[in-house]
Design an enzyme around this catalytic site. Structure first.
Site, PDB file in Angstrom:
ATOM      1  N   PRO A  72       8.061  -0.707   6.001  1.00 49.42           N
ATOM      2  CA  PRO A  72       8.609   0.498   6.625  1.00 49.42           C
ATOM      3  C   PRO A  72       7.544   1.508   7.031  1.00 49.42           C
ATOM      4  CG  PRO A  72       9.057   0.468   4.266  1.00 49.42           C
ATOM      5  CD  PRO A  72       8.543  -0.895   4.625  1.00 49.42           C
ATOM      6  N   ASN A  73       7.788   2.074   8.193  1.00 49.95           N
ATOM      7  CA  ASN A  73       6.975   3.145   8.788  1.00 49.95           C
ATOM      8  C   ASN A  73       5.631   2.677   9.328  1.00 49.95           C
ATOM      9  OD1 ASN A  73       8.851   5.357   8.319  1.00 49.95           O
ATOM     10  ND2 ASN A  73       8.432   5.004   6.158  1.00 49.95           N
ATOM     11  N   HIS A 124       6.253   0.309  -3.980  1.00 51.63           N
ATOM     12  CA  HIS A 124       6.431   1.116  -5.196  1.00 51.63           C
ATOM     13  C   HIS A 124       7.860   1.095  -5.721  1.00 51.63           C
ATOM     14  CE1 HIS A 124       2.624   2.416  -3.596  1.00 51.63           C
ATOM     15  NE2 HIS A 124       3.204   2.980  -2.559  1.00 51.63           N
ATOM     16  N   ASP A 143      10.525 -10.420  -6.296  1.00 54.49           N
ATOM     17  CA  ASP A 143      11.219 -11.675  -6.594  1.00 54.49           C
ATOM     18  C   ASP A 143      11.058 -12.687  -5.463  1.00 54.49           C
ATOM     19  OD1 ASP A 143      12.012 -10.794  -9.070  1.00 54.49           O
ATOM     20  OD2 ASP A 143      14.087 -10.362  -8.498  1.00 54.49           O
ATOM     21  N   SER A 183      -4.474   2.909   2.973  1.00 54.37           N
ATOM     22  CA  SER A 183      -5.020   4.044   2.233  1.00 54.37           C
ATOM     23  C   SER A 183      -5.401   3.622   0.817  1.00 54.37           C
ATOM     24  CB  SER A 183      -3.982   5.171   2.171  1.00 54.37           C
ATOM     25  OG  SER A 183      -2.848   4.767   1.437  1.00 54.37           O
ATOM     26  N   ARG A 242       2.491   6.535  -6.010  1.00 51.74           N
ATOM     27  CA  ARG A 242       1.899   5.422  -5.242  1.00 51.74           C
ATOM     28  C   ARG A 242       0.951   4.578  -6.106  1.00 51.74           C
ATOM     29  NH1 ARG A 242       3.322   6.819   0.125  1.00 51.74           N
ATOM     30  NH2 ARG A 242       3.443   9.077   0.350  1.00 51.74           N
TER      31      ARG A 242
HETATM   32  C1  DHK Z   1       1.648   2.484   3.321  1.00 49.67           C
HETATM   33  C2  DHK Z   1       2.762   3.202   3.096  1.00 49.67           C
HETATM   34  O1  DHK Z   1       3.712   3.310   4.014  1.00 49.67           O
HETATM   35  C3  DHK Z   1       2.925   3.968   1.846  1.00 49.67           C
HETATM   36  O2  DHK Z   1       4.287   4.098   1.490  1.00 49.67           O
HETATM   37  C4  DHK Z   1       2.141   3.379   0.707  1.00 49.67           C
HETATM   38  C5  DHK Z   1       0.634   2.220   2.280  1.00 49.67           C
HETATM   39  C6  DHK Z   1       0.701   3.165   1.119  1.00 49.67           C
HETATM   40  C7  DHK Z   1      -0.747   2.061   2.888  1.00 49.67           C
HETATM   41  O3  DHK Z   1      -1.678   2.735   2.479  1.00 49.67           O
HETATM   42  O4  DHK Z   1      -0.903   1.235   3.782  1.00 49.67           O
HETATM   43  O5  DHK Z   1       2.207   4.248  -0.401  1.00 49.67           O
END
Ligand code: DHK
Length: 156
Positions: free
Chosen positions: A14-15, A84, A91, A106, A115
């Site tokens: 996600p994101n 997280h 699973d 990151s 995190r």
């Molecule tokens: C990416 C995310 O979207 C966060 O929710 C994680 C991770 C870290 C990244 O660092 O790629 O906490």
């Protein structure tokens, strides 16, 4: 399972589709398309076929991991925030037995304490965090190295 060409599935959660404009001071300026193109180019250099998948949905990520069984030799997985929270993704990784590297752009250990815990690390052969988009390149190298050492790395 041994293949002539190593097949690696890169999964983003996600994101991560918002890379490029999402908190660039944390995640960098490259887009997901940039990252995926880098992974494919590095795969070519390594002699690995790289396929990429992104979803914001936990269930779709579980489905994609399940469908990797017998098809892919390795998985590089940045599950985003599901790292997280998701026992379901843990699973799925444990079920398929395909060697997986957990990836983060990151350095999650320099960030909020929520995190710092990953549900997925238990199922990963290793974790790479903090190198921006280069984290994915390091993950591909780590997987290729492991697969070269143990061509039948899939365990069940
Ligand atoms: C990416 C995310 O979207 C966060 O929710 C994680 C991770 C870290 C990244 O660092 O790629 O906490």
């Amino acid at each position: 399972m041994a293949f002539d060409v190593v097949r690696i599935l890169v999964i983003n959660g996600p994101n991560l589709n918002t890379l490029g404009w999402r908190q660039p001071e944390v995640y960098g300026h490259e887009t997901l398309a940039d990252v995926e193109a880098m992974c494919k180019a590095e795969g070519d250099r390594l002699g690995a076929e790289v396929e990429c998948f992104q979803s914001n949905s936990e269930g779709q990520i579980v489905d994609r991991i399940q469908s990797a069984r017998g098809v892919f030799d390795g998985i590089a997985l940045n599950a985003g925030a599901y790292t997280h929270t998701s026992i379901a993704i843990l699973d799925a990784l444990l079920a398929v037995g395909v060697p997986a590297v957990e990836v983060h752009l990151s350095n999650v250990y320099q960030r909020e304490s929520f995190r710092h815990h990953s549900y997925l690390s238990k199922a990963a052969i290793g974790v790479i965090a903090g190198f921006g988009s280069h984290s994915y390149i390091l993950a591909l190298h780590a997987l290729k190295h492991r697969l070269d050492q143990t061509p039948s790395a899939q365990v069940n």
